[in-house]
Motif scaffolding. Structure first.
Motif: not given
Lengths: 84, 131, 306
Positions: A20, A25, A28, B33, B38, B42
């Motif tokens: 997070n 990105l 991530t 978020n 994201k 998640s």
């Protein structure tokens, strides 16, 4: 054995939190793949080899490819402002 | 229960504890978020947390994986760990990939239209175009 | 800190010099993950954030944090009262799993007890799950297919140009290595697929390995080469055929089991490859389904077409 398990579980949570807090990105996605790999080791420790093999093939392989492709097609990386 | 006792129980059930924490982290990620990408990631974490919880319920100390090595020996419960949660989770993993693909496809379409992944931005533009 | 080479390469690939996409997007968002406060969006007057907007937002955020905290506390308390991890008399250790473990081998015939459960005892459940995969692929195709409505002439030209470019400067190393590795990977996938009733694996894992092999093929040899043997027609036939085969087999099992009829499909000797009755064909059907789905996900995300 318990030490390894605890380490892996901590790793899972660290990965989930870290995903997070990345500015780009792409990290991530890499963190997500690392998460899946650790999870598949945990399935082995929990005596579920079927899950381990499926997680390694599906959760790590296909999911990561999907994320990367979606990111690529959205051309998004230049938008996240990390500086290259 | 005393706080000490609770902490001890939590440390004993470390897989369940970790899965609850993972679920909460995923939930927070979904809520806070602003980035749709994201949010999908998640959601993946939340899926995995539930799988971890279910599988750890089926684990019994000292038993081996539920694959019969020698068919001539009759299988007993005392030898093999519980195959039922593993069977449930196996299907779940594949469904979660389906979900991820669907979520990403929706995100991509939104990006194509609004050129943004930020949910606020998208909402703003959508409302503007409504007026 | 210097980025490692592989990361830079990956970054470059993701950024893509592919002209397949709409013009470089000038408009960007701020992806700063927001935990405490909202990142204010400064684009003109907005309906969301007029006068009292920020205060309202802060309230919402606080409420969200509160919800998460309460949820975490509640669940952690529940976990503290759960039976000890790894105990033999946990709740899931009941007569159902006892039956599956003790009778599974005689009744269904596969030595991998998990396969017994997901493909025969709970085969109907797994059938629904295959349908979910089918629907997922269909939804992705609906959303991402590059047809006349959602792509301009320019995009299509760009796609064709990038295809031609790919064809010209194909990566030689990747091509050669793939030629060597491809049979091995396909063999591995088929092994996992066909040994699903004897060892870990089965339709889902084997199918996604086959799908991954197809993806590698597409990367190394170009989309056109894969299209020559895996086009829309083959895709539809395999996908629908696998699903129907699965449906027929599972209906047969349910019919026979519910009416107490003798099962005509022999169970074979446990432990050999041709055993466990309907499990092997079901595994193959599921594997084909999953392989097609994975490859479809890949191509529709990448090119918008098969």
């Amino acid at each position: 054995m318990a030490a390894i398990e605890t380490l892996l579980l901590l790793g899972l949570i660290v990965c989930a939190v870290a995903a997070n807090f990345t500015r780009n990105l792409l990290p991530t996605i890499i963190i997500y793949a690392a998460f899946g790999t650790m999870l598949s080791v945990i399935w082995i420790l929990l005596k579920a080899p079927d899950l381990a093999i499926t997680e390694a093939a599906v959760g790590v392989g296909i999911d990561t490819i999907l994320f990367l492709l979606a990111l690529r097609s959205m051309h998004h990386l230049d938008g996240t402002g990390d500086g290259k | 229960m005393e706080l000490n006792e609770i902490l001890r129980h939590l440390a004993e059930n470390r897989f369940e504890t970790a899965s609850v924490l993972l679920f909460v982290v995923g939930l927070a990620g979904m809520l806070f978020n602003r980035n749709l990408f994201k949010k999908v990631v998640s959601m993946g974490f939340m899926d995995s947390a539930i799988f971890l919880f279910l599988t750890s319920a089926g684990y019994v100390e000292g038993r081996i994986a539920p694959i019969i090595a020698d068919p001539s020996v009759p299988a007993t419960v005392e030898v093999y760990s519980n195959p039922l949660p593993a069977g449930l989770v196996l299907t779940g993993i594949v469904v979660s990939v389906s979900f991820t693909a669907f979520g990403l496809a929706l995100t991509q379409r939104l990006y194509k239209k609004y050129h943004s992944l930020n949910i606020d931005e998208i909402m703003m533009q959508a409302r503007k175009s409504e007026d | 800190m210097k980025k490692p080479l592989w990361y830079e390469k990956l970054e470059r690939w993701v950024e893509g010099d592919s002209p397949a996409l709409p013009e470089p997007l000038a408009h960007v968002e701020n992806p700063e993950p927001v935990k405490e406060e909202e990142a204010p969006v400064q684009h003109g007057p907005s309906l969301l954030r007029s006068a009292g907007g920020t205060a309202m937002n802060r309230l919402t955020t606080a409420f969200g944090i509160l919800c998460c905290a309460i949820f975490a506390l509640l669940m952690l308390t529940t976990v503290a009262y759960l039976p000890r991890f790894g105990d033999a008399d946990n709740a899931p250790e009941n007569e159902t799993s006892r039956r599956y473990i003790e009778q599974g081998l005689e009744e269904v015939g596969a030595t991998n007890l998990v396969t017994n459960i997901i493909l025969v005892y709970r085969g109907f459940d797994t059938y629904g799950e295959s349908c979910v995969l089918f629907l997922g692929a269909t939804a992705v195709i609906m959303l991402l297919e590059a047809d006349r409505k959602n792509t301009s002439q320019k995009d299509r030209l760009a796609l064709r140009r990038s295809d031609a470019l790919d064809e010209e400067e194909r990566n030689q190393i990747l091509g050669h290595i793939t030629t060597v590795l491809m049979p091995v990977i396909f063999l591995y996938g088929l092994y996992i697929l066909c040994n699903g009733h004897l060892s870990p694996g089965g339709g889902f894992a084997g199918g996604s390995i086959l799908g991954g092999a197809l993806i590698l093929c597409e990367n190394a040899f170009g989309a056109r080469r894969v299209q020559s043997f895996f086009n829309h027609k083959v895709y539809h036939i395999i996908k629908v055929g696998a699903l129907i085969l699965y449906a027929v087999l599972i209906c047969y099992t349910i019919y026979v089991g519910a009416n107490g009829l003798p099962n005509l499909i022999p169970l074979g000797t446990p432990g050999s490859i041709l055993s466990a009755g309907i499990i092997l064909p079901i595994n193959v059907a599921v594997g084909l389904e999953v392989a097609c789905t994975m490859y479809a996900f890949y191509t529709y995300f990448g090119r918008g077409d098969l």
